[in-house]
Scaffold this active site. Structure first.
Site, mmCIF file in Angstrom:
data_model
loop_
_atom_site.group_PDB
_atom_site.id
_atom_site.type_symbol
_atom_site.label_atom_id
_atom_site.label_comp_id
_atom_site.label_asym_id
_atom_site.label_seq_id
_atom_site.Cartn_x
_atom_site.Cartn_y
_atom_site.Cartn_z
ATOM 1 N N CYS A 113 0.801 -1.195 0.169
ATOM 2 C CA CYS A 113 0.008 -0.048 0.079
ATOM 3 C C CYS A 113 0.612 1.206 -0.031
ATOM 4 O O CYS A 113 0.908 1.967 0.912
ATOM 5 C CB CYS A 113 -0.990 -0.076 0.998
ATOM 6 S SG CYS A 113 -2.365 -1.475 1.072
ATOM 7 N N TYR B 237 21.736 -5.970 -2.994
ATOM 8 C CA TYR B 237 20.812 -5.196 -2.591
ATOM 9 C C TYR B 237 19.507 -5.357 -2.758
ATOM 10 O O TYR B 237 18.556 -4.510 -2.770
ATOM 11 C CB TYR B 237 21.067 -3.630 -2.743
ATOM 12 C CG TYR B 237 22.644 -3.206 -2.603
ATOM 13 C CD1 TYR B 237 23.189 -2.992 -1.389
ATOM 14 C CD2 TYR B 237 23.482 -3.200 -3.754
ATOM 15 C CE1 TYR B 237 24.408 -3.033 -1.264
ATOM 16 C CE2 TYR B 237 24.916 -3.064 -3.569
ATOM 17 C CZ TYR B 237 25.621 -2.826 -2.266
ATOM 18 O OH TYR B 237 26.763 -2.769 -2.213
HETATM 19 C C1 LIG Z 1 28.684 -0.791 -0.205
HETATM 20 C C2 LIG Z 1 30.064 -0.706 -0.113
HETATM 21 C C3 LIG Z 1 30.772 -1.337 -1.005
HETATM 22 C C4 LIG Z 1 30.153 -2.205 -2.187
HETATM 23 O O1 LIG Z 1 29.726 -1.385 -3.222
HETATM 24 P P1 LIG Z 1 29.125 -1.922 -4.618
HETATM 25 O O2 LIG Z 1 28.766 -0.969 -5.600
HETATM 26 O O3 LIG Z 1 28.140 -2.914 -4.311
HETATM 27 O O4 LIG Z 1 30.132 -2.747 -5.434
HETATM 28 C C5 LIG Z 1 32.309 -1.353 -1.090
HETATM 29 N N1 LIG Z 1 32.985 -0.712 0.064
HETATM 30 C C6 LIG Z 1 32.040 -0.150 1.091
HETATM 31 C C7 LIG Z 1 32.795 0.437 2.125
HETATM 32 C C8 LIG Z 1 30.819 0.185 0.892
HETATM 33 O O5 LIG Z 1 30.129 0.793 1.761
#
Ligand SMILES: *Cc1c(COP(=O)(O)O)cnc(C)c1O
Length: 410
Positions: free
Chosen positions: A337, A365
């Site tokens: 919703c 994600y």
């Molecule tokens: C989220 C994150 C990643 C990974 O980023 P991607 O775009 O999924 O490859 C790497 N290092 C840190 C510190 C992050 O917070």
């Protein structure tokens, strides 16, 4: 994934069969694809002392962590709970880089107790760290180079308003704290966000790190973070890791020569390793024609795959139940919703109620950002490994929704 004669399959296992065996909504991961992505990074940087620290937050199922471990990756974690999951998956504490942001010093202390490599991104924390541990516990420092990477401020972390990292303009202060407290800095780190795209941006970031590195005599590694871009649409530009391997490799070799020894080169890919390996399967509950469009309402929503709603992310959608059907235009929406649109104006093979829609690039994600909003169960997860589909997370039940809730006698 293969699509032969309109049949979509992973390692020979049909996706519609997986959907009927395990039900929907469902996340399906292809172990082979993950291993191939890891291998392509290893190949691209084969001349380097390379360490890949898988960014666990992108997909934290313990079996994925175990798969990473088995194939030689370390892990990057952003919370103490992720660290504990990684330990449970079999990683040695020394293989775990702890990169939290805005956590209390207590959580850092816990990380040290567990034996993790701590990545510090705030001068206040660095001071406390130095006062407590002096030169006894090495650490890594996260810098913010103020390079605008990726174009999207929601996923870019290097811009001037970003809360991540210690600004390179604070370098004099940073060095003062390091020298006064005697902290042993063994690593420098930058992660400027997702989707950096090309080698040139990495090189720019690298030059900044190399400049800073000269002030830190104890370095053992430089961590270039992530930022690898993967394809979401056909013909999307993606990071060419081989090109990056050549260009960044050369710059790094030159730097190491002037620094006086060969350092390790670290990366922390999340998306690059798992995004394309993941497929999200949802069932078309209803077809609803309105004056504006034809909606397909699926048995899922922003509670299961938030990226389209949160980042305007594009996830390709395919009707795998009717691959040879006439192409028609639909808007695919969820059952929550809220306005939870997976995709506007998508050309899909005619969708019938009950058909299974597959959303691509759902490995990173996807599940890890899923919630129980609207008191819906989170999806189950399946890993296709060695040509067989394995359930790696059961679908939730009412018990899960009520777990931890205290039942007052009202
Ligand atoms: C989220 C994150 C990643 C990974 O980023 P991607 O775009 O999924 O490859 C790497 N290092 C840190 C510190 C992050 O917070």
């Amino acid at each position: 994934m293969d699509s032969k004669n309109g049949q979509y399959s992973i390692q020979g296992v049909s996706l519609t069969k997986i959907a009927s065996e395990f039900g929907t909504p469902l996340y399906v991961y292809d172990a082979e694809k993950i291993i191939n992505q890891l291998q392509s990074l290893k190949n691209a940087f084969s001349n380097q002392k390379l360490k890949i620290k898988y960014a666990a937050k992108s997909l934290t199922n313990i079996n994925i962590l175990k798969l990473m471990k088995k194939h030689g990756a370390g892990v990057d974690v952003v919370s103490i709970q992720e660290a504990q999951l990684a330990l449970k998956a079999g990683f040695e504490p020394s293989e775990i880089l702890f990169t939290p942001n805005c956590v209390s010093f207590d959580e850092i202390v816990e990380g040290v107790k567990l034996g993790l490599m701590i990545n510090i991104d705030n001068i206040s924390i660095l001071e406390q760290f130095g006062h407590k541990y002096h030169n006894k516990v090495p650490c890594c420092i996260r810098l913010n180079p103020h390079i605008m990477a990726g174009g999207n401020t929601k996923i870019s972390t290097g811009h001037v308003d970003s809360k991540f990292g210690i600004s390179i303009y604070q370098l004099p202060h940073l060095i003062r704290v390091v020298n006064t407290t005697g902290i042993k800095v063994t690593g420098l780190h930058m992660h400027t966000g997702s989707d950096i795209l090309d080698a040139e941006v990495f090189l720019k970031i690298a030059e900044i790190l190399f400049g800073v590195a000269r002030d830190f005599p104890d370095l053992e590694f430089i961590d270039f973070g992530s930022g690898f871009k993967v394809g979401y649409k056909e013909n999307d530009i993606t990071t060419n890791v081989y090109d990056l391997g050549v260009k960044l490799g050369k710059a790094f070799d030159n730097f190491c020569e002037s620094y006086g020894r060969k350092l390790e080169m670290w990366f922390e890919p999340g998306k690059y390793l798992v995004s394309e390996a993941g497929y999200f399967l949802a069932k078309a509950n209803v077809i609803k024609t309105t004056p504006a469009t034809v909606f397909v309402g699926v048995d899922s929503g922003m509670n299961h795959l938030l990226r389209p709603m949160m980042y305007d992310a594009y996830h390709e959608i395919v009707n795998i139940s009717n691959p040879k059907g006439t192409q028609r235009v639909y808007t695919v929406v969820g059952y929550i919703c809220e306005t939870d649109t997976f995709g506007w104006d998508r050309k899909l093979s005619e969708v019938r109620e009950g058909d299974i829609l597959m959303m691509k690039n759902a490995g990173a994600y996807g599940f890890s950002m899923a919630s129980n909003y609207n008191s819906r169960f989170r999806p189950a997860e399946v890993l296709v490994l060695d040509g067989k589909a394995h359930l790696i997370r059961e679908r939730e039940t009412m018990e899960d929704l009520l777990k931890g809730q205290v039942d007052l006698k009202i």
